[in-house]
Scaffold this motif. Structure first.
Motif, short mmCIF file in Angstrom:
data_model
loop_
_atom_site.label_atom_id
_atom_site.label_comp_id
_atom_site.label_asym_id
_atom_site.label_seq_id
_atom_site.Cartn_x
_atom_site.Cartn_y
_atom_site.Cartn_z
N GLY A 120 -6.65 -9.97 3.59
CA GLY A 120 -6.13 -8.97 4.52
C GLY A 120 -4.92 -8.20 4.01
N ASP A 121 -4.51 -8.43 2.76
CA ASP A 121 -3.37 -7.70 2.19
C ASP A 121 -3.90 -6.43 1.52
OD1 ASP A 121 -1.09 -6.76 0.98
OD2 ASP A 121 -0.87 -8.44 -0.43
N GLN A 122 -4.21 -5.44 2.33
CA GLN A 122 -4.81 -4.22 1.78
C GLN A 122 -3.84 -3.45 0.90
OE1 GLN A 122 -7.23 -1.88 4.53
NE2 GLN A 122 -7.21 -3.60 5.96
N ALA A 123 -2.58 -3.41 1.29
CA ALA A 123 -1.59 -2.68 0.48
C ALA A 123 -1.46 -3.32 -0.91
CB ALA A 123 -0.25 -2.64 1.19
N GLY A 124 -1.32 -4.64 -0.95
CA GLY A 124 -1.21 -5.33 -2.23
C GLY A 124 -2.47 -5.18 -3.06
N ALA A 125 -3.64 -5.24 -2.38
CA ALA A 125 -4.91 -5.09 -3.09
C ALA A 125 -5.02 -3.72 -3.73
CB ALA A 125 -6.07 -5.32 -2.13
N LYS A 126 -4.62 -2.69 -3.02
CA LYS A 126 -4.72 -1.34 -3.57
C LYS A 126 -3.73 -1.14 -4.73
CE LYS A 126 -6.60 0.84 0.57
NZ LYS A 126 -6.37 1.76 1.71
N GLU A 127 -2.57 -1.76 -4.61
CA GLU A 127 -1.60 -1.67 -5.71
C GLU A 127 -2.18 -2.29 -6.97
OE1 GLU A 127 2.91 -3.24 -6.81
OE2 GLU A 127 2.13 -3.48 -4.78
N ASP A 128 -2.78 -3.48 -6.84
CA ASP A 128 -3.41 -4.13 -7.99
C ASP A 128 -4.59 -3.30 -8.50
OD1 ASP A 128 -1.73 -6.31 -8.20
OD2 ASP A 128 -3.03 -7.67 -7.08
N ALA A 129 -5.37 -2.75 -7.57
CA ALA A 129 -6.55 -1.99 -7.96
C ALA A 129 -6.18 -0.73 -8.74
CB ALA A 129 -7.37 -1.63 -6.73
N GLU A 130 -5.10 -0.09 -8.35
CA GLU A 130 -4.68 1.11 -9.06
C GLU A 130 -4.28 0.79 -10.50
OE1 GLU A 130 -1.72 2.62 -6.46
OE2 GLU A 130 -3.18 3.45 -5.04
N LEU A 131 -3.65 -0.38 -10.69
CA LEU A 131 -3.32 -0.81 -12.05
C LEU A 131 -4.60 -1.12 -12.84
CD1 LEU A 131 -1.38 -1.76 -14.29
CD2 LEU A 131 -1.30 -3.99 -13.13
N ALA A 132 -5.50 -1.90 -12.23
CA ALA A 132 -6.71 -2.33 -12.92
C ALA A 132 -7.65 -1.15 -13.21
CB ALA A 132 -7.43 -3.39 -12.11
N ALA A 133 -7.59 -0.13 -12.38
CA ALA A 133 -8.46 1.04 -12.59
C ALA A 133 -8.14 1.75 -13.90
CB ALA A 133 -8.35 2.00 -11.41
N ARG A 134 -6.96 1.48 -14.48
CA ARG A 134 -6.59 2.11 -15.75
C ARG A 134 -7.07 1.32 -16.97
NH1 ARG A 134 -1.56 2.77 -12.91
NH2 ARG A 134 -0.47 1.33 -14.32
N LEU A 135 -7.81 0.25 -16.69
CA LEU A 135 -8.37 -0.56 -17.78
C LEU A 135 -9.28 0.28 -18.68
CD1 LEU A 135 -9.52 -3.99 -16.27
CD2 LEU A 135 -8.45 -3.70 -18.50
N LYS A 136 -9.30 -0.07 -19.95
CA LYS A 136 -10.29 0.46 -20.89
C LYS A 136 -11.14 -0.74 -21.31
CE LYS A 136 -7.27 4.16 -22.52
NZ LYS A 136 -7.93 5.16 -21.67
N PRO A 137 -12.21 -1.01 -20.58
CA PRO A 137 -12.97 -2.26 -20.79
C PRO A 137 -13.56 -2.37 -22.19
CG PRO A 137 -13.59 -1.20 -18.73
CD PRO A 137 -12.78 -0.20 -19.49
N SER A 138 -13.59 -3.61 -22.66
CA SER A 138 -14.15 -3.89 -23.97
C SER A 138 -15.16 -5.04 -23.93
CB SER A 138 -13.04 -4.24 -24.96
OG SER A 138 -12.31 -5.37 -24.51
#
Length: 352
Positions: free
Chosen positions: A76-94
């Motif tokens: 239920g921590d939507q704000a924290g989840a979105k903060e983490d998601a914005e960081l992870a969205a910058r991944l360059k997967p390998s």
């Protein structure tokens, strides 16, 4: 508690020896792997503590952030989840884990095409991991494509039948496809893996009620209410099941509890009125039905019919009117994910 079950990465590979000092080391990778195992067991609070430790050991670790995002969202921590998601969205997967982590981030950010592409890339990179198909099924389910979601979720369970997360997601999809027997089986499998995950009791009780296995439904709802005594909708549903079992006193008690928490719930007054009628309490039944008529004018005809039936019968012969089914268009089905999937209104036995 919200239960968005996106994919979780099974493990994170240690960084190469030449990686910068800030990269995750083998110890951080082990902590992350243990967090993922807990997540798949639906032990979310313990998983979150491990995710926090992993990110504490390697600040800015995008793969770990994508995994923690899903756990935070689930809790239920939507704000924290979105903060983490914005960081992870910058991944360059390998590799498969990083594709899955970015897919989860994109899913939380509602980039469904991007999430689908990442989960499929994860499955292609590691066909033995459930993370790709679990993520794809989660993304399809989140878009309302429940029938399409079933095939990848079947594959996820085949790859790892010990993942309670995959079983829970598949159970939810089966439930919305009205495969209540399959849903009840999946929720039961979840409980075999993690008997403490009380929400599976609620969902299984709902499915069993649809299957008309009322004794088993009452048992599951009662176990859930022991752990969550203030859950209004579970009490409402158990009142429904108890009435069907002939336990009119128990049904009235459950509905009284519902009304103590939500005195504006007209259907609870209507249903308690029917339970009181079955107990021979004509005055109490009439009082409840009149209150329901005041609170819920959209069901005026049904409530008035019940009042008319009571008025026509002597007090000692008062009994509940037959169940009245509401139109299918008025009966909401569950959404995505878990606790708000049933409001209880669609399960009303008496005045619907």
């Amino acid at each position: 508690m919200r239960l968005l079950l996106a994919a979780a990465v099974a493990a994170a590979a240690p960084a190469p020896a030449a990686a910068p000092p800030s990269a995750p080391d083998a110890k951080a990778a082990r902590i992350l792997a243990s967090a993922v195992r807990l997540y798949h067991r639906l032990e979310f609070q313990d998983a979150l503590e491990r995710f926090d430790r992993a990110l504490g050991a390697a600040p800015g670790w995008k793969t770990a952030a994508g995994l923690r995002a899903a756990c935070r969202w689930t809790l239920g921590d939507q704000a924290g989840a979105k903060e983490d998601a914005e960081l992870a969205a910058r991944l360059k997967p390998s590799d498969a884990p990083s594709y899955a982590a970015r897919g989860k981030a994109r899913l939380i950010l509602k980039d469904f095409p991007g999430a689908m592409a990442d989960f499929r890339a994860s499955a292609e990179a590691d066909p033995r991991s459930l993370e790709g198909p679990l993520g794809e099924g989660s993304a399809l389910s989140a878009q309302g494509r429940t029938r399409d979601a079933l095939e990848p979720l079947d594959e996820a369970v085949r790859l790892d039948p010990g993942s309670a997360a995959a079983l829970l997601m598949r159970g939810s999809v089966k439930d919305r496809l009205r495969d209540f027997r399959g849903a009840a089986e999946d929720y039961g499998a979840v409980l075999e893996i993690n008997p403490r995950f009380a929400w599976a009791r609620l969902y299984r009780g709902m499915a069993l009620r649809e299957l008309k296995d009322y004794p088993a439904a009452e048992s599951e709802l009662s176990v859930f209410l022991e752990a969550n005594p203030d859950h209004e909708d579970a009490a409402y549903l158990r009142g429904n099941v108890r009435f069907l079992l002939g336990d009119f006193r128990g049904a009235a008690a459950d509905l009284t509890k519902v009304l103590s928490k939500n005195p504006g719930r007209g259907t609870a007054y209507a249903n308690r009125g029917q339970a009181r009628a079955a107990l021979g309490d004509k005055a109490g039944a009439v009082s409840d039905l009149r209150k329901a008529l005041e609170l819920d004018p959209t069901r005026r005809d049904k409530i008035q019919s019940a009042l008319d039936a009571l008025a026509a019968s002597p007090a000692e012969e008062a009994q509940a009117a037959p169940a009245l089914r509401e139109p299918a268009s008025e009966r909401g089905r569950r959404g995505e994910p878990a606790p708000e999937r049933h409001t209880g209104e669609e399960e009303s036995l008496f005045i619907k």
